[in-house]
Enzyme design. Structure first.
Site, mmCIF file in Angstrom:
data_model
loop_
_atom_site.group_PDB
_atom_site.id
_atom_site.type_symbol
_atom_site.label_atom_id
_atom_site.label_comp_id
_atom_site.label_asym_id
_atom_site.label_seq_id
_atom_site.Cartn_x
_atom_site.Cartn_y
_atom_site.Cartn_z
ATOM 1 N N ARG A 68 40.302 48.092 51.122
ATOM 2 C CA ARG A 68 39.447 49.273 50.998
ATOM 3 C C ARG A 68 38.974 49.553 49.577
ATOM 4 O O ARG A 68 37.790 49.736 49.334
ATOM 5 C CB ARG A 68 40.220 50.535 51.446
ATOM 6 N N LYS A 97 47.652 32.009 33.189
ATOM 7 C CA LYS A 97 47.927 31.223 31.979
ATOM 8 C C LYS A 97 48.723 32.040 30.966
ATOM 9 O O LYS A 97 48.980 31.582 29.861
ATOM 10 C CB LYS A 97 46.607 30.803 31.326
ATOM 11 N N ARG A 118 43.355 47.256 39.485
ATOM 12 C CA ARG A 118 44.550 47.508 40.302
ATOM 13 C C ARG A 118 45.639 46.582 39.786
ATOM 14 O O ARG A 118 45.387 45.400 39.517
ATOM 15 C CB ARG A 118 44.276 47.244 41.779
HETATM 16 C C1 NCD Z 1 46.781 52.645 49.193
HETATM 17 C C2 NCD Z 1 47.298 51.987 47.916
HETATM 18 O O1 NCD Z 1 46.901 50.882 47.578
HETATM 19 O O2 NCD Z 1 48.084 52.659 47.255
HETATM 20 N N1 NCD Z 1 45.754 51.906 49.790
HETATM 21 C C3 NCD Z 1 44.472 52.288 49.526
HETATM 22 O O3 NCD Z 1 43.963 52.057 48.455
HETATM 23 N N2 NCD Z 1 43.835 52.996 50.463
HETATM 24 C C4 NCD Z 1 47.851 52.993 50.153
HETATM 25 C C5 NCD Z 1 48.829 51.922 50.552
HETATM 26 O O4 NCD Z 1 48.720 50.771 50.160
HETATM 27 O O5 NCD Z 1 49.734 52.290 51.287
#
Ligand code: NCD
Length: 472
Positions: A68, A97, A118
């Site tokens: 998502r 690396k 992320r």
């Molecule tokens: C969430 C996350 O990555 O924290 N996912 C998301 O981005 N909607 C929730 C999850 O992974 O449980």
């Protein structure tokens, strides 16, 4: 020649990097995209009609799985007419690396105009923001925060229930490991909602989040006795103007709050990747659970992905809003990108209007080799690959009782116990309140250690023994 004024660099690492007014602006812009839809009740697919970002590139740097967040950011940028570059597999990026995140974001800052990151480490997004020269958006960093999920969550609640003030929101599941919940509870408190935590056993909100809700967002704890006799907690923000019918002035009538029906149930999955014990008891929410009259008009929310904690048979119930919540990811992220890039000139995030940018405060800042370190082992400051780039950096937080804590600059976990040493006089005291505020000129003379043993090993001696020595 007049010098060009450079735009202010804004990052969204924590939901607290945005003021309430700015969050409302994000919602207004997102709504303007939804208003372009022929039938917003049928489909949320906003046409690629807008080319406002045609000169811009979004980079997604994902070191953890995602469907998502990454795809909705990429879709948002494409629908704005911009372009997208992506690194979604750490095994094929230079991280494999041994490249640090600090170096990667400095490089990518020249390839794109905004970065979404992320990462499995708490506080990684703050480190990225420190080194990037373009806006950084946190797409989820460890168990720390996931602010753009919260924007989707609040927008969903607001569209459904018209306002956030006074809403009673029950939050079920892994409150400790879930970053979406940490951003969500701060925002709920700031908008004057009532939080009803329904943690899975042993998965309560982390102590630092809980404390922050009470001390900084004026949440008050209300106990309630459930049918099983156990005592749960409710957090309310008593100073905020809740619904007039609920409160008179700033008085909080606990019995009214306890009787109030739940407006939303927020369900999350067990964040098994953040727990050593992968086989724990976990609540399952289904139609039977939601049959209780207190949930009769509750929106049922989930950031998704779901595993087993929310019964798929519930999907056809009119209270289920989780797919709509995920669909709002595109207009919300379109709005955030356009605001951060100042594409929507009439609305931008160039002036910070909120009181939530605590990180602008002077910090405790020492080299990694000196004194106390963050006690959260999953903090990015403990990542060996970043050792040259992170420092022992903390915000010094003093509460009303003058208790002093160190809040990690990166992951925002608190260090509650430490000893305070004076660099010139070489003494230390086991009293955290001895650490002055960083605004005081004497602050630079102090350093903190995790324990007396550490201070002694670094050549300091207890203050009283020094005094004795001086007087003998
Ligand atoms: C969430 C996350 O990555 O924290 N996912 C998301 O981005 N909607 C929730 C999850 O992974 O449980």
């Amino acid at each position: 020649m007049t010098a060009k004024t450079r735009p202010i660099l804004r990052h969204v690492v924590s939901i607290n990097d945005l003021s309430n007014k700015e969050i409302e602006t994000v919602f207004d812009v997102a709504q303007s995209y939804l208003d372009q839809l022929p039938d917003p009740n049928f489909s949320y697919r906003i046409g690629r009609s807008t080319d406002v970002a045609s000169k811009s590139i979004l980079a997604t740097l994902f070191y953890e799985p995602s469907t998502r967040t990454r795809l909705s950011f990429e879709s948002a940028m494409l629908r704005l007419g911009g372009d997208v570059i992506t690194s979604a597999d750490p095994a094929t990026s230079s991280a494999a690396k041994g490249e640090s995140l600090a170096d990667s974001v400095r490089v990518v800052s020249n390839y794109a105009d905004v970065i979404v990151i992320r990462h499995p480490r708490d506080g990684a997004a703050r480190l990225a923001a420190e080194y990037a020269s373009i806006p950084v958006i946190n797409g989820g960093d460890g168990a720390h925060e996931h602010p753009t999920q919260t924007l989707c969550d609040l927008f969903t609640l607001k569209r459904k229930h018209k306002q956030l003030k006074g809403l009673k929101v029950a939050i079920s599941g892994d409150l400790r490991g879930s970053r979406t919940i940490h951003s969500f509870v701060y925002a709920l408190a700031r908008f004057g909602a009532i939080i009803d935590p329904m943690a899975a056993p042993g998965m309560e909100l982390p102590a630092h989040v809980h404390r922050r809700l009470r001390e900084e967002y004026r949440c008050e704890l209300v106990s309630q006795t459930t049918e099983s006799g156990s005592v749960d907690a409710l957090y309310v923000t008593p100073d905020e103007p809740h619904q007039q019918s609920l409160f008179s002035g700033s008085e909080v009538d606990h019995s009214v709050i306890l009787r109030k029906k739940i407006d939303a149930v927020y369900v999350t999955r067990f964040q098994k990747e953040r727990w050593a014990d992968k086989d724990q008891e976990y609540p399952r929410i289904d139609a039977k659970f939601l049959k209780d009259s207190k949930y009769s008009h509750a929106s049922v929310m989930h950031p998704l992905p779901r595993v087993n904690e929310l019964d798929a048979a519930f999907d056809s119930d009119s209270r289920a809003v989780y797919f709509q919540q995920a669909a709002y990811g595109v207009p919300i992220r379109m709005a955030l990108i356009s605001l951060l890039l100042s594409i929507r000139k009439e609305k931008s995030l160039q002036k910070f209007e909120g009181g939530f940018e605590a990180l602008k405060q002077p910090l405790y800042d020492q080299p990694l080799t000196t004194g106390i370190r963050c006690t959260n082992k999953n903090c990015i400051s403990h990542e060996p690959m970043e050792a040259q780039y992170v420092r022992n950096k903390f915000e010094v937080v003093k509460n009303h009782a003058n208790e002093t804590r160190l809040r990690c600059f990166y992951c925002e976990n608190d260090v509650e116990h430490f000893v305070v040493a004076h660099k010139k006089n070489q003494w230390f005291v086991a009293d955290t309140t001895a650490l002055p505020s960083p605004a005081e000129p004497s602050f630079k003379d102090y350093v903190a250690f995790a324990s007396s043993e550490d201070a002694i090993a670094a050549g300091y001696h207890p203050k009283h023994s020094q005094q004795k020595r001086a007087s003998s």
